[in-house]
Design a protein around this motif. Sequence first.
Motif, PDB file in Angstrom:
ATOM      1  N   ALA A 150       4.299 -15.662  -3.808  1.00  0.00           N
ATOM      2  CA  ALA A 150       3.152 -16.371  -4.374  1.00  0.00           C
ATOM      3  C   ALA A 150       1.838 -15.707  -3.972  1.00  0.00           C
ATOM      4  CB  ALA A 150       3.172 -17.829  -3.921  1.00  0.00           C
ATOM      5  N   LYS A 151       1.737 -15.303  -2.693  1.00  0.00           N
ATOM      6  CA  LYS A 151       0.504 -14.665  -2.241  1.00  0.00           C
ATOM      7  C   LYS A 151       0.325 -13.292  -2.878  1.00  0.00           C
ATOM      8  CE  LYS A 151      -0.054 -17.163   2.102  1.00  0.00           C
ATOM      9  NZ  LYS A 151      -0.290 -17.084   3.553  1.00  0.00           N
ATOM     10  N   ALA A 152       1.414 -12.573  -3.077  1.00  0.00           N
ATOM     11  CA  ALA A 152       1.325 -11.268  -3.738  1.00  0.00           C
ATOM     12  C   ALA A 152       0.835 -11.423  -5.172  1.00  0.00           C
ATOM     13  CB  ALA A 152       2.683 -10.573  -3.707  1.00  0.00           C
ATOM     14  N   LYS A 153       1.366 -12.403  -5.884  1.00  0.00           N
ATOM     15  CA  LYS A 153       0.920 -12.653  -7.259  1.00  0.00           C
ATOM     16  C   LYS A 153      -0.569 -12.996  -7.306  1.00  0.00           C
ATOM     17  CE  LYS A 153       5.045 -14.211  -9.765  1.00  0.00           C
ATOM     18  NZ  LYS A 153       5.671 -15.357 -10.467  1.00  0.00           N
ATOM     19  N   ALA A 154      -0.989 -13.846  -6.381  1.00  0.00           N
ATOM     20  CA  ALA A 154      -2.392 -14.262  -6.355  1.00  0.00           C
ATOM     21  C   ALA A 154      -3.304 -13.075  -6.065  1.00  0.00           C
ATOM     22  CB  ALA A 154      -2.593 -15.351  -5.313  1.00  0.00           C
ATOM     23  N   THR A 155      -2.871 -12.170  -5.208  1.00  0.00           N
ATOM     24  CA  THR A 155      -3.692 -11.007  -4.875  1.00  0.00           C
ATOM     25  C   THR A 155      -3.783 -10.048  -6.046  1.00  0.00           C
ATOM     26  OG1 THR A 155      -2.995 -11.232  -2.562  1.00  0.00           O
ATOM     27  CG2 THR A 155      -3.999  -9.140  -3.203  1.00  0.00           C
ATOM     28  N   VAL A 156      -2.670  -9.807  -6.712  1.00  0.00           N
ATOM     29  CA  VAL A 156      -2.678  -8.930  -7.889  1.00  0.00           C
ATOM     30  C   VAL A 156      -3.539  -9.529  -9.005  1.00  0.00           C
ATOM     31  CG1 VAL A 156      -1.222  -7.990  -9.729  1.00  0.00           C
ATOM     32  CG2 VAL A 156      -0.482  -7.829  -7.346  1.00  0.00           C
ATOM     33  N   ALA A 157      -3.550 -10.853  -9.105  1.00  0.00           N
ATOM     34  CA  ALA A 157      -4.369 -11.515 -10.129  1.00  0.00           C
ATOM     35  C   ALA A 157      -5.852 -11.245  -9.940  1.00  0.00           C
ATOM     36  CB  ALA A 157      -4.096 -13.011 -10.124  1.00  0.00           C
ATOM     37  N   LYS A 158      -6.244 -10.852  -8.718  1.00  0.00           N
ATOM     38  CA  LYS A 158      -7.645 -10.522  -8.455  1.00  0.00           C
ATOM     39  C   LYS A 158      -8.003  -9.112  -8.933  1.00  0.00           C
ATOM     40  CE  LYS A 158      -7.749 -13.491  -4.344  1.00  0.00           C
ATOM     41  NZ  LYS A 158      -7.910 -13.527  -2.870  1.00  0.00           N
ATOM     42  N   GLY A 159      -7.011  -8.372  -9.395  1.00  0.00           N
ATOM     43  CA  GLY A 159      -7.289  -7.037  -9.931  1.00  0.00           C
ATOM     44  C   GLY A 159      -6.728  -5.896  -9.119  1.00  0.00           C
ATOM     45  N   TYR A 160      -6.135  -6.172  -7.968  1.00  0.00           N
ATOM     46  CA  TYR A 160      -5.565  -5.106  -7.143  1.00  0.00           C
ATOM     47  C   TYR A 160      -4.319  -4.516  -7.806  1.00  0.00           C
ATOM     48  CZ  TYR A 160      -8.507  -6.676  -3.247  1.00  0.00           C
ATOM     49  OH  TYR A 160      -9.568  -7.009  -2.441  1.00  0.00           O
ATOM     50  N   THR A 161      -4.215  -3.199  -7.738  1.00  0.00           N
ATOM     51  CA  THR A 161      -3.030  -2.514  -8.261  1.00  0.00           C
ATOM     52  C   THR A 161      -2.180  -1.928  -7.138  1.00  0.00           C
ATOM     53  OG1 THR A 161      -4.295  -0.463  -8.535  1.00  0.00           O
ATOM     54  CG2 THR A 161      -4.145  -1.949 -10.439  1.00  0.00           C
ATOM     55  N   GLY A 162      -2.519  -2.279  -5.901  1.00  0.00           N
ATOM     56  CA  GLY A 162      -1.757  -1.831  -4.749  1.00  0.00           C
ATOM     57  C   GLY A 162      -1.828  -2.861  -3.635  1.00  0.00           C
ATOM     58  N   LEU A 163      -0.688  -3.102  -2.970  1.00  0.00           N
ATOM     59  CA  LEU A 163      -0.608  -4.038  -1.859  1.00  0.00           C
ATOM     60  C   LEU A 163       0.112  -3.366  -0.707  1.00  0.00           C
ATOM     61  CD1 LEU A 163       0.788  -7.228  -3.685  1.00  0.00           C
ATOM     62  CD2 LEU A 163      -1.608  -6.641  -3.318  1.00  0.00           C
ATOM     63  N   LYS A 164      -0.337  -3.650   0.517  1.00  0.00           N
ATOM     64  CA  LYS A 164       0.417  -3.217   1.697  1.00  0.00           C
ATOM     65  C   LYS A 164       0.893  -4.433   2.456  1.00  0.00           C
ATOM     66  CE  LYS A 164      -1.384  -0.789   5.250  1.00  0.00           C
ATOM     67  NZ  LYS A 164      -1.973   0.434   5.830  1.00  0.00           N
ATOM     68  N   VAL A 165       2.114  -4.318   2.999  1.00  0.00           N
ATOM     69  CA  VAL A 165       2.697  -5.437   3.717  1.00  0.00           C
ATOM     70  C   VAL A 165       3.520  -4.903   4.883  1.00  0.00           C
ATOM     71  CG1 VAL A 165       4.679  -5.471   2.141  1.00  0.00           C
ATOM     72  CG2 VAL A 165       4.166  -7.493   3.508  1.00  0.00           C
ATOM     73  N   ASP A 166       3.434  -5.610   6.001  1.00  0.00           N
ATOM     74  CA  ASP A 166       4.370  -5.403   7.099  1.00  0.00           C
ATOM     75  C   ASP A 166       5.357  -6.565   7.021  1.00  0.00           C
ATOM     76  OD1 ASP A 166       5.811  -5.346   9.463  1.00  0.00           O
ATOM     77  OD2 ASP A 166       4.138  -4.565  10.646  1.00  0.00           O
ATOM     78  N   PRO A 167       6.569  -6.320   6.512  1.00  0.00           N
ATOM     79  CA  PRO A 167       7.532  -7.414   6.353  1.00  0.00           C
ATOM     80  C   PRO A 167       8.320  -7.711   7.618  1.00  0.00           C
ATOM     81  CG  PRO A 167       8.503  -5.400   5.538  1.00  0.00           C
ATOM     82  CD  PRO A 167       7.106  -5.044   6.001  1.00  0.00           C
ATOM     83  N   PHE A 168       8.135  -6.891   8.647  1.00  0.00           N
ATOM     84  CA  PHE A 168       8.976  -6.961   9.835  1.00  0.00           C
ATOM     85  C   PHE A 168       8.404  -7.938  10.864  1.00  0.00           C
ATOM     86  CE2 PHE A 168       8.939  -2.601   8.121  1.00  0.00           C
ATOM     87  CZ  PHE A 168      10.222  -2.592   7.572  1.00  0.00           C
ATOM     88  N   GLY A 169       9.279  -8.643  11.534  1.00  0.00           N
ATOM     89  CA  GLY A 169       8.857  -9.598  12.542  1.00  0.00           C
ATOM     90  C   GLY A 169       8.578  -8.933  13.874  1.00  0.00           C
ATOM     91  N   ALA A 170       8.501  -9.762  14.883  1.00  0.00           N
ATOM     92  CA  ALA A 170       8.234  -9.245  16.219  1.00  0.00           C
ATOM     93  C   ALA A 170       9.383  -8.357  16.680  1.00  0.00           C
ATOM     94  CB  ALA A 170       8.058 -10.408  17.185  1.00  0.00           C
ATOM     95  N   GLY A 171       9.049  -7.378  17.493  1.00  0.00           N
ATOM     96  CA  GLY A 171      10.102  -6.534  18.038  1.00  0.00           C
ATOM     97  C   GLY A 171       9.669  -5.094  18.172  1.00  0.00           C
ATOM     98  N   LEU A 172      10.471  -4.350  18.902  1.00  0.00           N
ATOM     99  CA  LEU A 172      10.190  -2.947  19.163  1.00  0.00           C
ATOM    100  C   LEU A 172      11.505  -2.182  19.135  1.00  0.00           C
ATOM    101  CD1 LEU A 172       8.094  -0.811  20.073  1.00  0.00           C
ATOM    102  CD2 LEU A 172       8.650  -1.418  22.438  1.00  0.00           C
ATOM    103  N   HIS A 173      11.475  -1.017  18.480  1.00  0.00           N
ATOM    104  CA  HIS A 173      12.604  -0.094  18.412  1.00  0.00           C
ATOM    105  C   HIS A 173      13.666  -0.510  17.402  1.00  0.00           C
ATOM    106  CE1 HIS A 173      10.820   1.943  21.712  1.00  0.00           C
ATOM    107  NE2 HIS A 173      11.179   1.062  22.637  1.00  0.00           N
ATOM    108  N   GLU A 174      14.192  -1.739  17.508  1.00  0.00           N
ATOM    109  CA  GLU A 174      15.337  -2.120  16.670  1.00  0.00           C
ATOM    110  C   GLU A 174      15.083  -3.433  15.940  1.00  0.00           C
ATOM    111  OE1 GLU A 174      19.044  -0.241  19.165  1.00  0.00           O
ATOM    112  OE2 GLU A 174      18.338  -2.243  19.735  1.00  0.00           O
ATOM    113  N   LEU A 175      15.869  -3.673  14.884  1.00  0.00           N
ATOM    114  CA  LEU A 175      15.906  -4.956  14.191  1.00  0.00           C
ATOM    115  C   LEU A 175      17.340  -5.458  14.224  1.00  0.00           C
ATOM    116  CD1 LEU A 175      13.846  -4.079  10.971  1.00  0.00           C
ATOM    117  CD2 LEU A 175      13.055  -5.456  12.891  1.00  0.00           C
ATOM    118  N   ASP A 176      17.528  -6.729  14.591  1.00  0.00           N
ATOM    119  CA  ASP A 176      18.893  -7.238  14.516  1.00  0.00           C
ATOM    120  C   ASP A 176      19.236  -7.505  13.050  1.00  0.00           C
ATOM    121  OD1 ASP A 176      17.929  -9.827  13.763  1.00  0.00           O
ATOM    122  OD2 ASP A 176      17.811 -10.440  15.861  1.00  0.00           O
TER     123      ASP A 176
END
Length: 395
Positions: A150-176
């Motif tokens: 929903a937030k991505a759609k709302a941001t693109v609706a403002k005219g942006y043609t590029g989005l950056k996201v960090d989808p990863f949670g807390a942690g270092l080195h590895e992801l379970d």
Amino acid sequence: MLSVDTKRPAGPAGRITRVETLALGTAWRDFGYVRLHTDQGLTGVGEITHPYRVAETCALTEAMGRRHLIGADPFDVEEIWLRMYQGDFLRGGDIGGIVVSGVDQALHDLMGKALGVPVYRLTGGATRDRVRVYANGWYTGEREPEVFAAKAKATVAKGYTGLKVDPFGAGLHELDRVELRRSLALVEAVREAVGPDVDLYIEGHARFAMATARRLVHELAPYDIGWFEEPLPWTHIERYAELRALAPFPISGGEHFHNRYEYKPLFATDAVDIVQPDLSMAGGFTELRKIAAQADAHGMTVAPHNSNSPLCTTASVHACLGLTNLTVLETFDGLLEPYVFDAVKGALPIEDGHIALPERPGLGIELADEVFAEHPPTHRFWNMFAEGWEKRNRT
């Protein structure tokens, strides 16, 4: 060469008489600024924001100002840059790099005002009519696919043609396994929400071990991403090229380096496809052009990092206009409170995902002291290795 020479005739800006710093508190971080005054009644501004250490950058700016700036001609930018770096025995690093960067911005602001021209006229002119920007910081809140979509759609609706996201949670080195599936679900939700014509950039925040980064390169391939940013710590820079060879998309990075000297191993190892110097960290206008030229010589493009205030966004637009190997510019402006724009009067607005050609002399920005007085520093800290970091202390 390494001391102020007051015998040479001064240029049209006169000589620097005062070095001043200001800090502005926001719900995300404190923003820092330098303001230089000259004996011709001119002022020039630059950004000295550090994510966590604005008090330190302000203190060092004032100290270096006394040592290297008072009495100097703002037009002697190369000499002043050398004097601050070599004369102050800087050995790289974030605080000194940010101070040199912000002062360099303020010098260019003074030169533009003295000559009555926008700064970009002094740094290569314009190679384009406007600068394309992408949005970052739009995904603060709960890490749920429907929320991100929903937030991505709302941001693109403002005219942006590029989005950056960090989808990863807390942690270092590895992801379970659970965290890996959740992170990929967020990327999938955003891609489905915005469709195939929007660039999607994935942030790694330089925190994964090689095995995890290698797995992520494979897992992210179906989502047609524009780049994977800083997947490895820079202590492992020699392994970036190895990862690049595996990736079906560009690898980007470089925001953590503060001058051409720190960039040497990045270029020597062909670490990335896209270089990301920050105008407020990599040495200002004087240094960014040199870094961009080296990137061009290595077949790399430039996508400047900009996690700072609208002042740095505006200054970065001036810098980007003259870059022939520009990809796109980052912005966090949509994350900020309205009073931030009141504090940096004249910042260029984002319209339809782009920022237009500046018209005012210098950077075109003046600092509103009364707004700074109303919003003192907050000394906030968000720990991206702790649970809930993506909320950025907003909840």
